[in-house]
Design a protein around this motif. Structure first.
Motif: not given
Length: 287
Positions: A82-99
């Motif tokens: 999924g991170l491939v679609a973000f630019g290398k200069d972007q900072a990304v918050y990664i939230r895996p979740m269950y419910w």
């Protein structure tokens, strides 16, 4: 897929652009609060401790009596995809979740037969290296295991955090230094906390009232490797008033210096600065 996305969501086996709907009104998590999540970071091309965060969300799910359905290694692979679609200069918050989706005959206990799962990737900048905060006390305290699921990163714990933050902000401070059930310091409303006294590091002992963070553990490991004395112990509010430096430890910003606790003021000192440098050095040497 265009580079430079703001939000991507992994749901039902595929990545989709945007903040898509993932939970239904009758899902157990929607109306009875069986939700868990974790938070990792992508910045400057690295994903520090991603494996530990993915493993913890599975433990959190089991703690809330949910059946985790994605292995740690598979979750990491999905995140990197999924991170491939973000630019290398972007900072990304990664939230895996269950419910929870279904309940048992009482409707209260979540069913193990089906569990909701998603990953949200959201572009959120890292805090500036010069960012600081201030602390005050709050009347709200951390619960114990007998009262709440403090051994999971569970959504149902966060309204209490919000009460702490709201009270602190109403007093003109950025965050709250929070007590455990017997009145000793536990952490803040949003992060674990460290103090420096005479060149040594002190942090509240993990006594089961708060989540002992992955980034907290990484800082402790880095400091010990450099020969800095680190003490996990019982700490009072008076100890923090007597401290030379105070800083917060959390996944969102990694290290946040504290410049005041109520009437006590601190400088952003050399130990706090070194802890931040050590984290960045470690992150880029191992990723």
């Amino acid at each position: 897929m265009a580079v430079g996305q703001n939000i991507r969501t992994y749901f039902n086996g595929t990545w989709q652009d945007g903040d898509i709907p993932i939970i239904k009104s009758a899902d157990h998590g929607a109306w009875l609060g069986t939700t868990v999540f974790d938070g990792a970071r992508f910045f400057e091309g690295v994903t520090p401790d991603l494996e530990a965060h993915c493993a913890r969300v599975n433990r959190s799910a089991a703690t809330l009596m949910l059946q985790p359905t994605v292995s740690t290694s598979d979750m990491m692979s999905i995140v990197h995809e999924g991170l491939v679609a973000f630019g290398k200069d972007q900072a990304v918050y990664i939230r895996p979740m269950y419910w929870g989706i279904h309940g048992d005959a009482t409707a209260i206990v979540p069913s193990q037969e089906e569990t909701g799962f998603a990953i949200c990737l959201e572009a959120i900048p890292m805090a500036q290296a010069t960012a600081t905060t201030t602390l005050t006390r709050t009347r709200f305290r951390r619960p114990v295991l007998e009262d709440a699921v403090v051994d999971a990163k569970a959504g149902c714990l966060y309204p209490n955090n919000a009460r702490m933050l709201t009270e602190a902000r109403s007093k003109g401070f950025g965050n709250a230094l929070v007590a455990d059930v017997i009145g000793n310091v536990a952490e803040t409303a949003t992060a674990n906390v460290f103090m420096v006294k005479d060149g040594e590091i002190f942090t509240p002992v993990a006594n089961g009232t708060f989540l002992s963070g992955i980034t907290r553990a990484r800082h402790i490991s880095n400091m010990k490797a450099e020969g800095i004395a680190v003490h996990e112990t019982v700490l009072t509010f008076d100890d923090f008033h007597a401290a030379d430096e105070v800083f917060l430890s959390g996944n969102m910003s990694k290290v946040t210096p504290v410049t005041a606790f109520d009437e006590t003021n601190y400088q952003v000192g050399p130990v706090t600065k070194r802890v931040r440098e050590m984290y960045w050095d470690w992150a880029f040497s191992t990723n």
